[in-house]
Design a protein around this motif. Structure first.
Motif, mmCIF file in Angstrom:
data_model
loop_
_atom_site.group_PDB
_atom_site.id
_atom_site.type_symbol
_atom_site.label_atom_id
_atom_site.label_comp_id
_atom_site.label_asym_id
_atom_site.label_seq_id
_atom_site.Cartn_x
_atom_site.Cartn_y
_atom_site.Cartn_z
ATOM 1 N N LYS A 130 6.227 31.126 57.630
ATOM 2 C CA LYS A 130 5.469 30.222 58.498
ATOM 3 C C LYS A 130 5.117 28.922 57.792
ATOM 4 C CE LYS A 130 0.870 32.287 57.841
ATOM 5 N NZ LYS A 130 -0.209 32.955 58.556
ATOM 6 N N TYR A 131 5.008 28.930 56.477
ATOM 7 C CA TYR A 131 4.744 27.705 55.730
ATOM 8 C C TYR A 131 6.051 26.994 55.385
ATOM 9 C CZ TYR A 131 0.143 29.796 55.328
ATOM 10 O OH TYR A 131 -1.058 30.371 55.613
ATOM 11 N N ARG A 132 7.060 27.786 55.042
ATOM 12 C CA ARG A 132 8.364 27.217 54.690
ATOM 13 C C ARG A 132 8.947 26.425 55.854
ATOM 14 N NH1 ARG A 132 11.194 31.825 52.952
ATOM 15 N NH2 ARG A 132 12.107 32.098 54.999
ATOM 16 N N GLU A 133 8.818 26.969 57.092
ATOM 17 C CA GLU A 133 9.415 26.285 58.233
ATOM 18 C C GLU A 133 8.731 24.959 58.530
ATOM 19 O OE1 GLU A 133 9.378 28.895 61.647
ATOM 20 O OE2 GLU A 133 7.203 28.893 61.752
ATOM 21 N N VAL A 134 7.397 24.866 58.362
ATOM 22 C CA VAL A 134 6.731 23.586 58.635
ATOM 23 C C VAL A 134 7.053 22.563 57.558
ATOM 24 C CG1 VAL A 134 4.894 24.535 60.093
ATOM 25 C CG2 VAL A 134 4.504 24.305 57.647
ATOM 26 N N ILE A 135 7.165 23.003 56.303
ATOM 27 C CA ILE A 135 7.567 22.091 55.216
ATOM 28 C C ILE A 135 8.963 21.543 55.504
ATOM 29 C CG2 ILE A 135 8.310 22.030 52.793
ATOM 30 C CD1 ILE A 135 5.358 21.875 52.884
ATOM 31 N N TYR A 136 9.869 22.434 55.860
ATOM 32 C CA TYR A 136 11.247 22.012 56.120
ATOM 33 C C TYR A 136 11.309 21.022 57.286
ATOM 34 C CZ TYR A 136 16.149 21.931 57.212
ATOM 35 O OH TYR A 136 17.415 21.477 57.450
ATOM 36 N N LEU A 137 10.704 21.382 58.394
ATOM 37 C CA LEU A 137 10.781 20.520 59.579
ATOM 38 C C LEU A 137 10.090 19.184 59.352
ATOM 39 C CD1 LEU A 137 10.166 23.166 62.370
ATOM 40 C CD2 LEU A 137 12.332 22.077 61.770
ATOM 41 N N ASN A 144 7.859 14.960 63.761
ATOM 42 C CA ASN A 144 6.421 14.753 63.855
ATOM 43 C C ASN A 144 5.767 16.020 64.388
ATOM 44 O OD1 ASN A 144 6.373 14.701 66.754
ATOM 45 N ND2 ASN A 144 7.060 12.572 66.693
ATOM 46 N N LEU A 145 4.444 16.044 64.388
ATOM 47 C CA LEU A 145 3.722 17.255 64.789
ATOM 48 C C LEU A 145 3.981 17.622 66.246
ATOM 49 C CD1 LEU A 145 0.354 16.703 62.907
ATOM 50 C CD2 LEU A 145 2.134 18.366 62.377
ATOM 51 N N ASN A 146 4.140 16.627 67.111
ATOM 52 C CA ASN A 146 4.425 16.923 68.523
ATOM 53 C C ASN A 146 5.769 17.620 68.685
ATOM 54 O OD1 ASN A 146 2.022 15.890 69.581
ATOM 55 N ND2 ASN A 146 2.857 13.809 69.656
ATOM 56 N N LEU A 151 8.864 22.652 69.370
ATOM 57 C CA LEU A 151 9.924 23.497 68.828
ATOM 58 C C LEU A 151 9.439 24.898 68.486
ATOM 59 C CD1 LEU A 151 12.823 23.789 67.686
ATOM 60 C CD2 LEU A 151 11.917 22.963 65.532
ATOM 61 N N LEU A 152 8.294 24.981 67.821
ATOM 62 C CA LEU A 152 7.790 26.268 67.350
ATOM 63 C C LEU A 152 6.831 26.931 68.329
ATOM 64 C CD1 LEU A 152 7.158 25.298 63.616
ATOM 65 C CD2 LEU A 152 9.118 26.534 64.563
ATOM 66 N N ASN A 153 6.522 26.210 69.398
ATOM 67 C CA ASN A 153 5.610 26.721 70.415
ATOM 68 C C ASN A 153 4.245 27.065 69.806
ATOM 69 O OD1 ASN A 153 4.935 27.311 73.041
ATOM 70 N ND2 ASN A 153 5.590 29.446 72.898
ATOM 71 N N LEU A 154 3.731 26.111 69.005
ATOM 72 C CA LEU A 154 2.444 26.277 68.345
ATOM 73 C C LEU A 154 1.537 25.095 68.660
ATOM 74 C CD1 LEU A 154 3.600 27.386 64.780
ATOM 75 C CD2 LEU A 154 2.518 28.828 66.504
ATOM 76 N N ASN A 155 0.253 25.334 68.625
ATOM 77 C CA ASN A 155 -0.754 24.302 68.812
ATOM 78 C C ASN A 155 -0.665 23.303 67.648
ATOM 79 O OD1 ASN A 155 -3.451 23.089 68.295
ATOM 80 N ND2 ASN A 155 -4.037 24.294 70.098
ATOM 81 N N ILE A 156 -0.917 22.034 67.916
ATOM 82 C CA ILE A 156 -0.834 21.006 66.875
ATOM 83 C C ILE A 156 -1.833 21.284 65.755
ATOM 84 C CG2 ILE A 156 -1.238 18.558 66.382
ATOM 85 C CD1 ILE A 156 0.214 17.885 68.934
ATOM 86 N N ASN A 157 -3.033 21.728 66.099
ATOM 87 C CA ASN A 157 -4.023 22.037 65.057
ATOM 88 C C ASN A 157 -3.553 23.186 64.164
ATOM 89 O OD1 ASN A 157 -5.838 20.008 65.751
ATOM 90 N ND2 ASN A 157 -6.804 21.278 67.311
#
Length: 179
Positions: A130-137, A144-146, A151-157
């Motif tokens: 879950k951390y690796r994918e956000v670093i990569y993207l 950007n966060l939006n 893409l990941l179907n997650l809340n921006i916060n």
């Protein structure tokens, strides 16, 4: 032919597939590799992504970009693979060739840079998924966060928290490892 932003009246699926593969093939491969850490498996998953996209193109709603749609398919395929029995029975490699590089530097500098990139990529691979994918993207795909949220179907916060935590974990490992 360019990939349209909105649904065109008529779509030549073969031409669109070819254009998607040319425009996004390497990106899909790198994204898959960031999940599975094995080039040949990443290549197979990338092929499956394009086959799936071609098969389901008529279901694509055109509410997002084709790139986002392809990334979503890739993420889902990779997560399915990571849950599969074949993944658990496979020994993964830890070498990750980052997409950065330079041809203008001296050979020694290039070797040092590759070694540092290899160490950094190994540290990135030590992070939980879950951390690796956000670093990569965020850093390698420059999303950007939006875009990441969609893409990941997650809340921006949630993404902000994960990205912050991923940076902290990576910084701690870099400090510990002396990179």
């Amino acid at each position: 032919m360019s990939i349209p932003d909105r649904k065109p009246p008529e779509i030549n699926k073969d031409e669109l597939l070819e254009k998607m593969m040319i425009d996004y093939g390497n990106d899909i491969l790198y994204l898959a590799y960031s999940y599975v850490k094995n080039r040949s498996i990443a290549e197979e998953l990338a092929q499956e992504v394009f086959i799936s996209a071609y098969t389901h193109l008529d279901r694509f709603q055109w509410e997002s970009s084709i790139k986002t749609w392809l990334y979503r398919i890739t993420v889902n395929r990779c997560k399915d693979y990571l849950k599969s029995w074949s993944y658990r029975s496979t020994v993964l490699s830890t070498v990750f060739d980052l997409k950065m590089g330079s041809r203008d530097k001296e050979t020694d500098e290039i070797i040092i840079q590759k070694d540092e990139k290899s160490k950094l990529s190994n540290l990135i691979f030590l992070l939980p998924l879950k951390y690796r994918e956000v670093i990569y993207l965020f850093y390698f795909e420059e999303m950007n966060l939006n875009e990441m949220s969609q893409l990941l179907n997650l809340n921006i916060n949630t993404l902000k928290s994960r990205l912050k935590r991923a940076k902290e974990l990576l910084k701690r490992e870099i400090t510990k490892g002396g990179l």
